[in-house]
Structures are given as structure tokens and as C-alpha cells.
Scaffold this active site. Structure first.
Site, PDB file in Angstrom:
ATOM      1  N   ASN A 143       0.837  -1.210   0.000  1.00 34.44           N
ATOM      2  CA  ASN A 143       0.000   0.000   0.000  1.00 34.44           C
ATOM      3  C   ASN A 143       0.866   1.252   0.000  1.00 34.44           C
ATOM      4  OD1 ASN A 143       0.635  -0.853   2.665  1.00 34.44           O
ATOM      5  ND2 ASN A 143      -1.103   0.236   3.534  1.00 34.44           N
ATOM      6  N   ILE A 144       0.351   2.273  -0.678  1.00 36.24           N
ATOM      7  CA  ILE A 144       1.097   3.519  -0.878  1.00 36.24           C
ATOM      8  C   ILE A 144       0.163   4.673  -0.532  1.00 36.24           C
ATOM      9  CG2 ILE A 144       2.376   4.927  -2.535  1.00 36.24           C
ATOM     10  CD1 ILE A 144       2.660   2.288  -4.242  1.00 36.24           C
ATOM     11  N   GLU A 145       0.421   5.305   0.623  1.00 41.67           N
ATOM     12  CA  GLU A 145      -0.481   6.365   1.088  1.00 41.67           C
ATOM     13  C   GLU A 145      -0.080   7.731   0.548  1.00 41.67           C
ATOM     14  OE1 GLU A 145      -0.730   5.815   5.361  1.00 41.67           O
ATOM     15  OE2 GLU A 145      -2.039   4.070   5.052  1.00 41.67           O
TER      16      GLU A 145
ATOM     17  N   CYS B   3      -4.145   0.715  -2.503  1.00 43.30           N
ATOM     18  CA  CYS B   3      -4.031  -0.500  -1.700  1.00 43.30           C
ATOM     19  C   CYS B   3      -2.986  -1.449  -2.298  1.00 43.30           C
ATOM     20  CB  CYS B   3      -5.365  -1.229  -1.648  1.00 43.30           C
ATOM     21  SG  CYS B   3      -6.649  -0.393  -0.714  1.00 43.30           S
TER      22      CYS B   3
ATOM     23  N   GLU C 127      -3.248  -4.611  -2.931  1.00 43.27           N
ATOM     24  CA  GLU C 127      -3.822  -5.505  -3.948  1.00 43.27           C
ATOM     25  C   GLU C 127      -3.841  -4.815  -5.307  1.00 43.27           C
ATOM     26  OE1 GLU C 127      -4.965  -4.648  -1.001  1.00 43.27           O
ATOM     27  OE2 GLU C 127      -6.475  -6.031  -0.246  1.00 43.27           O
TER      28      GLU C 127
ATOM     29  N   CYS D 192     -10.434  -4.479   0.543  1.00 42.97           N
ATOM     30  CA  CYS D 192     -11.506  -3.479   0.562  1.00 42.97           C
ATOM     31  C   CYS D 192     -12.407  -3.662  -0.663  1.00 42.97           C
ATOM     32  CB  CYS D 192     -10.925  -2.061   0.593  1.00 42.97           C
ATOM     33  SG  CYS D 192     -10.359  -1.465  -1.015  1.00 42.97           S
TER      34      CYS D 192
ATOM     35  N   CYS E 207     -10.860  -2.876  -4.125  1.00 44.31           N
ATOM     36  CA  CYS E 207      -9.948  -3.926  -4.610  1.00 44.31           C
ATOM     37  C   CYS E 207     -10.731  -5.150  -5.085  1.00 44.31           C
ATOM     38  CB  CYS E 207      -8.955  -4.305  -3.520  1.00 44.31           C
ATOM     39  SG  CYS E 207      -7.730  -3.023  -3.225  1.00 44.31           S
TER      40      CYS E 207
HETATM   41  N1  THU Z   1      -5.362  -1.125   2.583  1.00 43.28           N
HETATM   42  C1  THU Z   1      -4.861  -1.991   1.641  1.00 43.28           C
HETATM   43  O1  THU Z   1      -3.708  -1.861   1.211  1.00 43.28           O
HETATM   44  N2  THU Z   1      -5.674  -2.978   1.185  1.00 43.28           N
HETATM   45  C2  THU Z   1      -6.966  -3.166   1.581  1.00 43.28           C
HETATM   46  O2  THU Z   1      -7.669  -3.956   0.993  1.00 43.28           O
HETATM   47  C3  THU Z   1      -7.476  -2.419   2.730  1.00 43.28           C
HETATM   48  C4  THU Z   1      -6.707  -1.200   3.111  1.00 43.28           C
HETATM   49  C5  THU Z   1      -4.499  -0.039   3.077  1.00 43.28           C
HETATM   50  C6  THU Z   1      -4.911   1.320   2.627  1.00 43.28           C
HETATM   51  C7  THU Z   1      -4.286   2.182   3.705  1.00 43.28           C
HETATM   52  O3  THU Z   1      -2.945   2.466   3.340  1.00 43.28           O
HETATM   53  C8  THU Z   1      -4.281   1.317   4.934  1.00 43.28           C
HETATM   54  O4  THU Z   1      -4.500  -0.009   4.477  1.00 43.28           O
HETATM   55  C9  THU Z   1      -5.339   1.665   5.946  1.00 43.28           C
HETATM   56  O5  THU Z   1      -6.579   1.734   5.356  1.00 43.28           O
END
Ligand code: THU
Length: 131
Positions: A37-39, A48, A50, A85, A88
Site C-alpha cells: 500500500n502507498i499512502e 491499496c 492488492e 476493501c 480492490c
Molecule cells: N489497505 C490496503 O492496502 N488494502 C486493503 O484492501 C485495505 C486497506 C491499506 C490502505 C491504507 O494504506 C491502509 O490499508 C489503511 O486503510
């Protein structure tokens, strides 16, 4: 796949949530595409793990997949299963057969659960609905 997904959490860019997610996506050609994941400071551009894996594969012309492994936890500690989520799941629906594609949620090499995409996205809307 579980090992690769766990390793990916090292690359998660998560200064806001500190929630690390790693994914390993198995293509039908046998190649494994990884993702983290890359915020983002503006929050909504966050990607996300995935989708990072899917977009890496699709951007290289690979669009057929057998399954994906997903792991995640605060600071990379896998206390619980990290489930994909809704966004995804919808991206999976675009490229995968819902009755065949397997989603592996893992807490360790020994502790994991396997679902089909159909189980996680019942009554999903996909390309077949537009045919
Ligand atoms: N996140 C994912 O990478 N995949 C998911 O299916 C659920 C959420 C990440 C997004 C964010 O960086 C962190 O989890 C918190 O929501």
C-alpha cells in the site's frame, strides 16, 4: 505467496495509518506480481497493496490470474486477517473469474484462509454484465 506478501510490507509507504499491507498476485503465466500500500497526504490517492499488484501486472500486459495472497497489520504485525476493501474486490472482478480466483488471507505461513472472489463479492458486477 505468503512469504512474498509478508516481505512486501517492508515497502509499504504508510506514514498516516502505519497499517502495512502486502500482496502477492499469481498470474496464470506463473509469474508473481507483488504489491504494497502507498499512502498520500491528500488521503484519497492512496493505493491499496492488492491494486498495486494488479496494476503492475496489467501494465505489463498480464491480465489473467489464479489467486492473490494478502497480509496486513498495524506496523506490519499480523494480529488479524486483512481482507481486501470493496474497491480492490471490484478490480479483481474486472480481471478474474469469481468462481475460480482464490483470495488467500494469511496471518502466518501456517495460518491462512482461502476464499473465492464470489464469496467475498457476491452478486458482483463485472465485464460479463456489459456483454
Ligand atoms: N489497505 C490496503 O492496502 N488494502 C486493503 O484492501 C485495505 C486497506 C491499506 C490502505 C491504507 O494504506 C491502509 O490499508 C489503511 O486503510
Amino acid at each position: 505467496m505468503i512469504d512474498q506478501a509478508i516481505r512486501q510490507m517492508d515497502f509499504s509507504y504508510v506514514p498516516y495509518s502505519r497499517f502495512r499491507v502486502g500482496a502477492a498476485l499469481l498470474a496464470k503465466n506463473g509469474k508473481l506480481y507483488t504489491g504494497c500500500n502507498i499512502e498520500n497526504a491528500a488521503y484519497t490517492p492512496t493505493n491499496c497493496a492488492e491494486r498495486t499488484a494488479f496494476f503492475k501486472a496489467v501494465s505489463e500486459g498480464v491480465t489473467e490470474f489464479d489467486g492473490i495472497c494478502v497480509v496486513g497489520g498495524k506496523d506490519g504485525v499480523l494480529t488479524d486477517y486483512a481482507s481486501p476493501c470493496g474497491v480492490c474486490r471490484q478490480v479483481m472482478m474486472e480481471f478474474c473469474d469469481p468462481d475460480e480466483f482464490q483470495i488467500i488471507l494469511a496471518k502466518s505461513r501456517q495460518e491462512y484462509k482461502i476464499y473465492t472472489l464470489r464469496e467475498l463479492l457476491p452478486q458482483g458486477f463485472g465485464p460479463a454484465d456489459l456483454a
